[in-house]
Scaffold this motif. Sequence first.
Motif, PDB file in Angstrom:
ATOM      1  N   SER A   1       0.836  -1.204   0.000  1.00 52.71           N
ATOM      2  CA  SER A   1       0.000   0.000   0.000  1.00 52.71           C
ATOM      3  C   SER A   1       0.868   1.250   0.000  1.00 52.71           C
ATOM      4  CB  SER A   1      -0.900   0.008   1.235  1.00 52.71           C
ATOM      5  OG  SER A   1      -1.539   1.256   1.368  1.00 52.71           O
ATOM      6  N   GLU A   2       0.566   2.161  -0.912  1.00 52.26           N
ATOM      7  CA  GLU A   2       1.227   3.471  -0.925  1.00 52.26           C
ATOM      8  C   GLU A   2       0.800   4.317   0.268  1.00 52.26           C
ATOM      9  OE1 GLU A   2       3.610   4.799  -2.756  1.00 52.26           O
ATOM     10  OE2 GLU A   2       3.797   3.196  -4.238  1.00 52.26           O
ATOM     11  N   ALA A   3      -0.277   3.922   0.943  1.00 53.18           N
ATOM     12  CA  ALA A   3      -0.736   4.662   2.121  1.00 53.18           C
ATOM     13  C   ALA A   3       0.134   4.397   3.343  1.00 53.18           C
ATOM     14  CB  ALA A   3      -2.190   4.310   2.438  1.00 53.18           C
ATOM     15  N   ALA A   4       0.894   3.315   3.343  1.00 59.45           N
ATOM     16  CA  ALA A   4       1.634   2.904   4.538  1.00 59.45           C
ATOM     17  C   ALA A   4       2.574   3.988   5.078  1.00 59.45           C
ATOM     18  CB  ALA A   4       2.383   1.602   4.272  1.00 59.45           C
ATOM     19  N   PRO A   5       3.427   4.632   4.248  1.00 57.35           N
ATOM     20  CA  PRO A   5       4.296   5.672   4.810  1.00 57.35           C
ATOM     21  C   PRO A   5       3.499   6.848   5.402  1.00 57.35           C
ATOM     22  CG  PRO A   5       5.136   4.965   2.681  1.00 57.35           C
ATOM     23  CD  PRO A   5       3.769   4.342   2.854  1.00 57.35           C
ATOM     24  N   LEU A   6       2.395   7.205   4.772  1.00 60.13           N
ATOM     25  CA  LEU A   6       1.549   8.290   5.287  1.00 60.13           C
ATOM     26  C   LEU A   6       0.940   7.890   6.632  1.00 60.13           C
ATOM     27  CD1 LEU A   6       0.044  11.007   4.935  1.00 60.13           C
ATOM     28  CD2 LEU A   6      -1.708   9.726   3.680  1.00 60.13           C
ATOM     29  N   ILE A   7       0.409   6.687   6.724  1.00 60.62           N
ATOM     30  CA  ILE A   7      -0.186   6.217   7.980  1.00 60.62           C
ATOM     31  C   ILE A   7       0.877   6.163   9.076  1.00 60.62           C
ATOM     32  CG2 ILE A   7      -1.377   4.295   9.119  1.00 60.62           C
ATOM     33  CD1 ILE A   7      -3.097   5.926   7.090  1.00 60.62           C
ATOM     34  N   LEU A   8       2.055   5.662   8.744  1.00 63.89           N
ATOM     35  CA  LEU A   8       3.139   5.596   9.728  1.00 63.89           C
ATOM     36  C   LEU A   8       3.501   6.998  10.229  1.00 63.89           C
ATOM     37  CD1 LEU A   8       5.196   3.870  11.257  1.00 63.89           C
ATOM     38  CD2 LEU A   8       6.741   4.129   9.294  1.00 63.89           C
ATOM     39  N   ALA A   9       3.638   7.953   9.319  1.00 64.01           N
ATOM     40  CA  ALA A   9       3.970   9.328   9.722  1.00 64.01           C
ATOM     41  C   ALA A   9       2.874   9.939  10.589  1.00 64.01           C
ATOM     42  CB  ALA A   9       4.205  10.190   8.475  1.00 64.01           C
ATOM     43  N   LEU A  10       1.609   9.747  10.196  1.00 71.54           N
ATOM     44  CA  LEU A  10       0.504  10.292  10.987  1.00 71.54           C
ATOM     45  C   LEU A  10       0.387   9.592  12.344  1.00 71.54           C
ATOM     46  CD1 LEU A  10      -2.098  10.778   8.138  1.00 71.54           C
ATOM     47  CD2 LEU A  10      -0.925  12.576   9.428  1.00 71.54           C
TER      48      LEU A  10
ATOM     49  N   ALA B   1       3.048  11.155  14.481  1.00 74.38           N
ATOM     50  CA  ALA B   1       2.652  12.518  14.861  1.00 74.38           C
ATOM     51  C   ALA B   1       1.572  12.486  15.944  1.00 74.38           C
ATOM     52  CB  ALA B   1       2.162  13.282  13.631  1.00 74.38           C
ATOM     53  N   LEU B   2       0.600  11.600  15.806  1.00 74.01           N
ATOM     54  CA  LEU B   2      -0.466  11.502  16.803  1.00 74.01           C
ATOM     55  C   LEU B   2       0.046  10.958  18.139  1.00 74.01           C
ATOM     56  CD1 LEU B   2      -3.449  10.500  14.560  1.00 74.01           C
ATOM     57  CD2 LEU B   2      -3.435  12.398  16.189  1.00 74.01           C
ATOM     58  N   ASP B   3       1.048  10.079  18.108  1.00 82.76           N
ATOM     59  CA  ASP B   3       1.661   9.630  19.366  1.00 82.76           C
ATOM     60  C   ASP B   3       2.201  10.821  20.150  1.00 82.76           C
ATOM     61  OD1 ASP B   3       1.159   6.915  19.041  1.00 82.76           O
ATOM     62  OD2 ASP B   3       3.129   6.485  18.160  1.00 82.76           O
ATOM     63  N   ILE B   4       2.780  11.768  19.446  1.00 83.34           N
ATOM     64  CA  ILE B   4       3.347  12.964  20.086  1.00 83.34           C
ATOM     65  C   ILE B   4       2.249  13.941  20.493  1.00 83.34           C
ATOM     66  CG2 ILE B   4       4.813  14.993  19.711  1.00 83.34           C
ATOM     67  CD1 ILE B   4       6.446  13.118  17.755  1.00 83.34           C
ATOM     68  N   VAL B   5       1.352  14.254  19.565  1.00 80.51           N
ATOM     69  CA  VAL B   5       0.311  15.262  19.798  1.00 80.51           C
ATOM     70  C   VAL B   5      -0.629  14.861  20.926  1.00 80.51           C
ATOM     71  CG1 VAL B   5      -1.718  16.375  18.759  1.00 80.51           C
ATOM     72  CG2 VAL B   5       0.413  16.226  17.474  1.00 80.51           C
TER      73      VAL B   5
ATOM     74  N   TYR C   1      -2.464  16.815  23.864  1.00 76.52           N
ATOM     75  CA  TYR C   1      -3.880  17.005  23.524  1.00 76.52           C
ATOM     76  C   TYR C   1      -4.516  15.627  23.348  1.00 76.52           C
ATOM     77  CZ  TYR C   1      -2.096  21.645  22.540  1.00 76.52           C
ATOM     78  OH  TYR C   1      -1.481  22.861  22.645  1.00 76.52           O
ATOM     79  N   PRO C   2      -4.927  14.978  24.434  1.00 78.91           N
ATOM     80  CA  PRO C   2      -5.394  13.584  24.349  1.00 78.91           C
ATOM     81  C   PRO C   2      -6.662  13.390  23.530  1.00 78.91           C
ATOM     82  CG  PRO C   2      -5.657  14.455  26.580  1.00 78.91           C
ATOM     83  CD  PRO C   2      -4.914  15.485  25.807  1.00 78.91           C
ATOM     84  N   GLN C   3      -7.414  14.451  23.268  1.00 72.53           N
ATOM     85  CA  GLN C   3      -8.637  14.323  22.472  1.00 72.53           C
ATOM     86  C   GLN C   3      -8.413  14.620  20.986  1.00 72.53           C
ATOM     87  OE1 GLN C   3     -11.352  13.076  23.956  1.00 72.53           O
ATOM     88  NE2 GLN C   3     -10.054  12.977  25.770  1.00 72.53           N
ATOM     89  N   ALA C   4      -7.205  15.005  20.613  1.00 68.39           N
ATOM     90  CA  ALA C   4      -6.925  15.390  19.220  1.00 68.39           C
ATOM     91  C   ALA C   4      -7.193  14.229  18.272  1.00 68.39           C
ATOM     92  CB  ALA C   4      -5.479  15.854  19.087  1.00 68.39           C
ATOM     93  N   GLN C   5      -7.792  14.561  17.142  1.00 65.07           N
ATOM     94  CA  GLN C   5      -8.046  13.573  16.108  1.00 65.07           C
ATOM     95  C   GLN C   5      -7.670  14.178  14.763  1.00 65.07           C
ATOM     96  OE1 GLN C   5     -11.601  11.280  16.269  1.00 65.07           O
ATOM     97  NE2 GLN C   5     -11.908  11.694  18.440  1.00 65.07           N
ATOM     98  N   VAL C   6      -7.265  13.325  13.848  1.00 66.55           N
ATOM     99  CA  VAL C   6      -6.845  13.747  12.511  1.00 66.55           C
ATOM    100  C   VAL C   6      -7.569  12.868  11.505  1.00 66.55           C
ATOM    101  CG1 VAL C   6      -4.877  13.820  10.906  1.00 66.55           C
ATOM    102  CG2 VAL C   6      -4.590  14.575  13.273  1.00 66.55           C
ATOM    103  N   ILE C   7      -7.904  13.450  10.368  1.00 67.39           N
ATOM    104  CA  ILE C   7      -8.480  12.653   9.278  1.00 67.39           C
ATOM    105  C   ILE C   7      -7.575  12.804   8.063  1.00 67.39           C
ATOM    106  CG2 ILE C   7     -10.006  14.510   8.442  1.00 67.39           C
ATOM    107  CD1 ILE C   7     -12.097  12.229   7.878  1.00 67.39           C
ATOM    108  N   THR C   8      -7.364  11.700   7.365  1.00 58.55           N
ATOM    109  CA  THR C   8      -6.568  11.730   6.148  1.00 58.55           C
ATOM    110  C   THR C   8      -7.358  11.060   5.029  1.00 58.55           C
ATOM    111  OG1 THR C   8      -4.393  11.305   5.186  1.00 58.55           O
ATOM    112  CG2 THR C   8      -5.344   9.546   6.529  1.00 58.55           C
ATOM    113  N   PHE C   9      -6.960  11.310   3.811  1.00 65.67           N
ATOM    114  CA  PHE C   9      -7.662  10.775   2.655  1.00 65.67           C
ATOM    115  C   PHE C   9      -6.991   9.517   2.127  1.00 65.67           C
ATOM    116  CE2 PHE C   9      -9.182  15.028   2.869  1.00 65.67           C
ATOM    117  CZ  PHE C   9     -10.429  15.017   2.272  1.00 65.67           C
TER     118      PHE C   9
ATOM    119  N   HIS D   1      -3.517   4.885  13.895  1.00 62.66           N
ATOM    120  CA  HIS D   1      -3.602   5.309  15.301  1.00 62.66           C
ATOM    121  C   HIS D   1      -5.075   5.395  15.713  1.00 62.66           C
ATOM    122  CE1 HIS D   1      -3.323   8.069  18.741  1.00 62.66           C
ATOM    123  NE2 HIS D   1      -2.032   7.747  18.814  1.00 62.66           N
ATOM    124  N   PRO D   2      -5.413   5.099  16.964  1.00 61.31           N
ATOM    125  CA  PRO D   2      -6.818   5.170  17.393  1.00 61.31           C
ATOM    126  C   PRO D   2      -7.467   6.544  17.210  1.00 61.31           C
ATOM    127  CG  PRO D   2      -5.499   4.025  19.031  1.00 61.31           C
ATOM    128  CD  PRO D   2      -4.546   4.564  18.003  1.00 61.31           C
ATOM    129  N   HIS D   3      -6.667   7.585  17.029  1.00 60.13           N
ATOM    130  CA  HIS D   3      -7.208   8.931  16.808  1.00 60.13           C
ATOM    131  C   HIS D   3      -7.114   9.352  15.342  1.00 60.13           C
ATOM    132  CE1 HIS D   3      -7.492  10.355  21.143  1.00 60.13           C
ATOM    133  NE2 HIS D   3      -7.076   9.106  21.217  1.00 60.13           N
TER     134      HIS D   3
END
Length: 197
Positions: free
Chosen positions: A17-26, A29-33, A37-45, A60-62
Amino acid sequence: TGCLCPDCRELVHREQSEAAPLILALNRALDIVTQTYPQAQVITFAYFQTLDAPRTLKPHPHLWINVVSSARSQNMAGDQVGPILGNPANRDYARAIGEWPKIAQNRVTVWHWDSYRADWPSVFYLAENLRYMRDCGIYGVNPQYCGGPWVDLLAWLYLKLAWNPDRDADQLVRQFLSDNYGKEAGRHVWDYLKLAQ
């Protein structure tokens, strides 16, 4: 275009999957954020090249995934007029709708492009497509209506079917046409829509 470094290419190959590097990076990032900010959520395409879900890497669960009606190649955008399931032009899209909810349960939405041309007859596939999305575990759908003479019909039908995708869509379309154009004219508009289909 995805990253061409050896590490990313190896991850893409391993995850298929070409999505794998993007998912890994996000994910990183969410592990840090989320530490601050424990309620932070991100959406990607998941769109074109990133349409396929990774085989083992879980978001990530968020992290939410928004599957966009497309195909893995921008040279073949898919069939946004017809049905999703069983349509060779939509096999990548159908697979993505089925696979992403398995690794991101209750965090997958769909951005479904629909009628932006005057006479796309997608109205007759809306119920079937929504049922497929529901059965796959899609959390919600954003229909992209960009104008055209049938946008009111599509929006109304979508709202009715969002409450209950098992309703008789043909009956709903006939009701809309009769209510908006009158019984006699509504029958002719129905015939026209079926001819366009």
